[in-house]
Scaffold this motif. Structure first.
Motif, PDB file in Angstrom:
ATOM      1  N   HIS A  14       0.845  -1.199   0.000  1.00 50.46           N
ATOM      2  CA  HIS A  14       0.000   0.000   0.000  1.00 50.46           C
ATOM      3  C   HIS A  14       0.884   1.254   0.000  1.00 50.46           C
ATOM      4  O   HIS A  14       2.124   1.153   0.017  1.00 50.46           O
ATOM      5  N   TYR A 179      -1.446   4.671   6.922  1.00 46.68           N
ATOM      6  CA  TYR A 179      -1.891   3.389   6.385  1.00 46.68           C
ATOM      7  C   TYR A 179      -1.135   2.225   7.021  1.00 46.68           C
ATOM      8  O   TYR A 179       0.046   2.332   7.324  1.00 46.68           O
ATOM      9  N   SER A 181      -1.081  -2.345   6.750  1.00 44.89           N
ATOM     10  CA  SER A 181      -1.652  -3.556   6.140  1.00 44.89           C
ATOM     11  C   SER A 181      -2.723  -4.162   7.042  1.00 44.89           C
ATOM     12  O   SER A 181      -3.749  -4.653   6.560  1.00 44.89           O
ATOM     13  N   ILE A 184      -5.916  -2.163   6.644  1.00 53.16           N
ATOM     14  CA  ILE A 184      -6.479  -2.375   5.308  1.00 53.16           C
ATOM     15  C   ILE A 184      -7.134  -3.747   5.211  1.00 53.16           C
ATOM     16  O   ILE A 184      -8.228  -3.896   4.661  1.00 53.16           O
ATOM     17  N   GLN A 187     -10.492  -3.603   6.854  1.00 49.17           N
ATOM     18  CA  GLN A 187     -11.492  -2.941   6.016  1.00 49.17           C
ATOM     19  C   GLN A 187     -11.960  -3.869   4.900  1.00 49.17           C
ATOM     20  O   GLN A 187     -13.150  -3.928   4.588  1.00 49.17           O
ATOM     21  N   ILE A 195     -10.680   1.818  -0.587  1.00 50.02           N
ATOM     22  CA  ILE A 195      -9.907   1.943   0.645  1.00 50.02           C
ATOM     23  C   ILE A 195      -8.753   2.907   0.421  1.00 50.02           C
ATOM     24  O   ILE A 195      -7.919   2.709  -0.475  1.00 50.02           O
ATOM     25  N   LEU A 198      -4.758   2.252  -0.680  1.00 50.74           N
ATOM     26  CA  LEU A 198      -4.575   1.038  -1.473  1.00 50.74           C
ATOM     27  C   LEU A 198      -4.560   1.420  -2.954  1.00 50.74           C
ATOM     28  O   LEU A 198      -5.541   1.935  -3.473  1.00 50.74           O
ATOM     29  N   SER A 203      -6.083  -2.868  -5.502  1.00 50.63           N
ATOM     30  CA  SER A 203      -7.491  -3.047  -5.123  1.00 50.63           C
ATOM     31  C   SER A 203      -8.226  -3.926  -6.127  1.00 50.63           C
ATOM     32  O   SER A 203      -8.994  -4.825  -5.753  1.00 50.63           O
TER      33      SER A 203
END
Length: 213
Positions: A14, A179, A181, A184, A187, A195, A198, A203
Motif C-alpha cells: 500500500h 496506512y 496492512s 487495510i 477494512q 480503501i 490502497l 485493489s
C-alpha cells in the motif's frame, strides 16, 4: 548503482510502503529501490495471502514506478529468509552495486534478535527511516552503534566513490503514514471496495481474486 532494498510481507502492499520509499530515494539519490517480498518470514506470523498473490500485487505496483523493481529472491526459498543470507547472495550476484537495506526505527531497535545481525554491517549500508514517536534508549547497544556509524548523503557519496559498500547507517526523516496492512485487511474483511492508501491496481487484483475475505 545505489540500490535501496525493502523487505516485508506486503500483505497487501500500500501507499504506506511506497511513499516513504520515494522520500528515501530522493533524499539519498538512489538509482533504484527493490521490493523484496518474503516467503517464510522469521519474525512475523505467516501472511494472510499466498506468496504468489503478494508477488503479483507488488509487481503491479512496480509497473507504476520506473524506480521500483521486484526482487523475488526470498520467495524462491522453502526455508525462513534471513536478511544476512539474502544480502550475502545479492552481493555475490551483483558485486558492483551498493545495497542500502531500508528499515524503520522499531526494526533497528530489535536487530539483536535477528539471525547473525552483526554481519549486516559488512554486507550493506542501512537506511533508518525515522518516524515520530520512536527513539532509542540512550544506554542501548543499538544507540551506541548508531552513534558510531551514522552518516549523511555526502558521506554516502564519498563511500560509494571509494568503493565502500557497507557499514554506514543513514537516518532519513520520513512523513508519517496513516496506512497499515493490518487496518487495510480489516477494512477488506468488511467488504469495503474503496480503501484509502490502497493503489487502484492492487485493489482491483484483490477484488478479482477475492483476497482477505
Amino acid at each position: 548503482m545505489k540500490i535501496g532494498i525493502l523487505g516485508g510481507t506486503f500483505d497487501p502492499i500500500h501507499l504506506g510502503h511506497i511513499q516513504p520509499l520515494q522520500e528515501v530515494k530522493e533524499a539519498l539519490a538512489l538509482d533504484k529501490v527493490w521490493l523484496m517480498p518474503n516467503h517464510i518470514p522469521p519474525h512475523k506470523q505467516q501472511p494472510n495471502s499466498s506468496t504468489a498473490d503478494r508477488l503479483a500485487m507488488a509487481r503491479l505496483v512496480c509497473e507504476q514506478y520506473d524506480w521500483l523493481e521486484l526482487c523475488d529472491i526470498e520467495t524462491q526459498r522453502q526455508t525462513p529468509s534471513y536478511s544476512v543470507e539474502t544480502l550475502a547472495t545479492l552481493r555475490r550476484a551483483h558485486p558492483n552495486n551498493h545495497f542500502l537495506f531500508i528499515m524503520g526505527m522499531d526494526s533497528f531497535a530489535s536487530l539483536p534478535s535477528w539471525y547473525h545481525w552483526q554481519r549486516l554491517f559488512s554486507l550493506c549500508h542501512i537506511v533508518l527511516c525515522q518516524r515520530p514517536g520512536w527513539s532509542l534508549d540512550n544506554r542501548s547497544e543499538m544507540n551506541t552503534i548508531l552513534a558510531a556509524r551514522q552518516a549523511d548523503k555526502s558521506q554516502l557519496d564519498s563511500a560509494v566513490a571509494q568503493g565502500q559498500q557497507a557499514g554506514l547507517i543513514l537516518p532519513v526523516a520520513i512523513t508519517p503514514q496513516p496506512y497499515s496492512s493490518t487496518a487495510i485487511r480489516a477494512q477488506l474483511l468488511t467488504g469495503e471496495l474503496t480503501i484509502e492508501g490502497l493503489p487502484d491496481e492492487v485493489s482491483q487484483y484483490i477484488q478479482q481474486h477475492q483476497l482477505y475475505r
